[in-house]
Design an enzyme around this catalytic site. Structure first.
Site, PDB file in Angstrom:
ATOM      1  NE  ARG A  49     125.325  -9.125 -83.323  1.00  0.00           N
ATOM      2  CZ  ARG A  49     124.847 -10.132 -82.585  1.00  0.00           C
ATOM      3  NH1 ARG A  49     123.603 -10.550 -82.769  1.00  0.00           N
ATOM      4  NH2 ARG A  49     125.579 -10.708 -81.669  1.00  0.00           N
ATOM      5  CB  THR A  57     123.780 -11.056 -75.887  1.00  0.00           C
ATOM      6  OG1 THR A  57     124.363 -11.371 -77.151  1.00  0.00           O
ATOM      7  CG2 THR A  57     122.591 -11.963 -75.631  1.00  0.00           C
ATOM      8  CG  ASN A  95     118.043  -9.253 -75.850  1.00  0.00           C
ATOM      9  OD1 ASN A  95     117.010  -9.571 -76.430  1.00  0.00           O
ATOM     10  ND2 ASN A  95     119.185  -9.871 -76.053  1.00  0.00           N
ATOM     11  CD  GLU A 123     119.088 -14.550 -88.232  1.00  0.00           C
ATOM     12  OE1 GLU A 123     119.065 -13.304 -88.336  1.00  0.00           O
ATOM     13  OE2 GLU A 123     119.720 -15.146 -87.342  1.00  0.00           O
ATOM     14  NE  ARG A 144     120.015  -6.889 -77.877  1.00  0.00           N
ATOM     15  CZ  ARG A 144     120.621  -7.879 -78.507  1.00  0.00           C
ATOM     16  NH1 ARG A 144     121.945  -7.967 -78.507  1.00  0.00           N
ATOM     17  NH2 ARG A 144     119.916  -8.793 -79.145  1.00  0.00           N
ATOM     18  CG  HIS A 152     117.291 -11.379 -83.974  1.00  0.00           C
ATOM     19  ND1 HIS A 152     118.199 -12.280 -83.463  1.00  0.00           N
ATOM     20  CD2 HIS A 152     117.392 -11.457 -85.327  1.00  0.00           C
ATOM     21  CE1 HIS A 152     118.814 -12.882 -84.474  1.00  0.00           C
ATOM     22  NE2 HIS A 152     118.347 -12.402 -85.618  1.00  0.00           N
ATOM     23  CE  LYS A 200     115.475 -10.687 -79.386  1.00  0.00           C
ATOM     24  NZ  LYS A 200     116.423 -11.284 -78.403  1.00  0.00           N
ATOM     25  CE1 TYR A 239     117.350 -15.987 -81.249  1.00  0.00           C
ATOM     26  CE2 TYR A 239     114.997 -16.130 -80.829  1.00  0.00           C
ATOM     27  CZ  TYR A 239     116.150 -15.382 -80.930  1.00  0.00           C
ATOM     28  OH  TYR A 239     116.112 -14.026 -80.711  1.00  0.00           O
TER      29      TYR A 239
HETATM   30  P1  IDP Z   1     122.129 -12.180 -79.745  1.00  0.00           P
HETATM   31  O1  IDP Z   1     120.622 -11.994 -79.792  1.00  0.00           O
HETATM   32  O2  IDP Z   1     122.809 -10.976 -79.121  1.00  0.00           O
HETATM   33  O3  IDP Z   1     122.728 -12.583 -81.073  1.00  0.00           O
HETATM   34  P2  IDP Z   1     122.349 -14.982 -78.849  1.00  0.00           P
HETATM   35  O4  IDP Z   1     123.476 -15.547 -78.054  1.00  0.00           O
HETATM   36  O5  IDP Z   1     122.197 -15.412 -80.285  1.00  0.00           O
HETATM   37  O6  IDP Z   1     122.434 -13.383 -78.719  1.00  0.00           O
HETATM   38  O7  IDP Z   1     121.024 -15.315 -78.056  1.00  0.00           O
HETATM   39  C1  IDP Z   1     119.766 -15.117 -78.643  1.00  0.00           C
HETATM   40  C2  IDP Z   1     118.817 -14.549 -77.626  1.00  0.00           C
HETATM   41  O8  IDP Z   1     118.649 -15.477 -76.572  1.00  0.00           O
HETATM   42  C3  IDP Z   1     119.308 -13.269 -76.933  1.00  0.00           C
HETATM   43  O9  IDP Z   1     119.087 -12.109 -77.696  1.00  0.00           O
HETATM   44  C4  IDP Z   1     118.482 -13.307 -75.667  1.00  0.00           C
HETATM   45  O10 IDP Z   1     117.137 -12.872 -75.924  1.00  0.00           O
HETATM   46  C5  IDP Z   1     118.451 -14.783 -75.347  1.00  0.00           C
HETATM   47  N1  IDP Z   1     119.538 -15.166 -74.436  1.00  0.00           N
HETATM   48  C6  IDP Z   1     120.848 -15.270 -74.730  1.00  0.00           C
HETATM   49  N2  IDP Z   1     121.568 -15.646 -73.666  1.00  0.00           N
HETATM   50  C7  IDP Z   1     120.670 -15.789 -72.659  1.00  0.00           C
HETATM   51  C8  IDP Z   1     120.800 -16.170 -71.296  1.00  0.00           C
HETATM   52  O11 IDP Z   1     121.888 -16.448 -70.770  1.00  0.00           O
HETATM   53  N3  IDP Z   1     119.637 -16.193 -70.577  1.00  0.00           N
HETATM   54  C9  IDP Z   1     118.428 -15.892 -71.109  1.00  0.00           C
HETATM   55  N4  IDP Z   1     118.270 -15.528 -72.386  1.00  0.00           N
HETATM   56  C10 IDP Z   1     119.375 -15.475 -73.159  1.00  0.00           C
END
Ligand code: IDP
Length: 160
Positions: A96, A102, A123, A137, A113, A126, A20, A60
């Site tokens: 993962r 996350t 974070n 994707e 992370r 992805h 990212k 997304y």
């Molecule tokens: P992942 O990237 O670990 O698969 P997802 O739930 O698919 O997690 O969320 C995608 C991205 O959205 C996360 O990597 C993070 O950048 C962002 N994100 C997820 N949850 C939150 C939140 O509660 N607040 C702000 N950003 C979030």
């Protein structure tokens, strides 16, 4: 030869990873690639792009009703992203694990992370969460000709 998505299983399993904009700004590109190389995975596609809003919204799409969706799309478009396809046995699940949770606060030291992040919305990287998401994707981010199939001469030392 081109390997069709239906054959992305076993040692040909593929996942989509994207460093990212924060990971890129923080000069973590080399560190992240190094971890997947040393693990034994096989890099089959990579490009640096400034992703469009349209692409990021599609990427997304499943999160479109979440309160952070607009901010997430803006953050992902705030600088260059390094998009990659990595191949190997159980690469979706293992990647993962290597990424961590996350939220960096829930991620163990030793994960990307866990080692480099603090904030859930910054974070670093992805990674596809299932083989189905990986197929979707990879197809969204890459044209078939951008995926390079090359002979991995270390393969027999990595897989029995
Ligand atoms: P992942 O990237 O670990 O698969 P997802 O739930 O698919 O997690 O969320 C995608 C991205 O959205 C996360 O990597 C993070 O950048 C962002 N994100 C997820 N949850 C939150 C939140 O509660 N607040 C702000 N950003 C979030």
């Amino acid at each position: 030869a081109h390997i069709f998505p239906s054959a992305w299983t076993g040692i040909n399993e593929r996942t989509f990873l994207a460093i990212k904009p924060d990971g890129h700004q923080r000069r973590l590109v080399g560190e992240i690639i190094r971890r997947f190389e040393r693990k034994g995975y096989h890099l089959v596609a990579m490009k640096m792009i400034q992703a469009s809003e349209e692409l990021l919204k599609k990427h997304y799409i499943e999160l479109r009703d979440r309160p952070f969706y607009e901010r997430l799309v803006k953050y992902m478009g705030s600088g260059p992203v390094v998009a990659m396809v990595w191949q190997g046995l159980d690469v979706v699940k293992t990647a993962r694990m290597m990424l961590g949770e996350t939220n960096p606060a829930d991620s163990l030291p030793g994960t990307i992370r866990g080692d480099f992040g603090v904030d859930i919305s910054r974070n670093i990287i992805h990674g596809s969460d299932s083989r189905e998401s990986a197929q979707r994707e990879i197809t969204l981010w890459f044209q078939p000709h951008e995926i390079v199939c090359w002979q991995d001469n270390a393969e027999k030392w990595i897989n029995e």
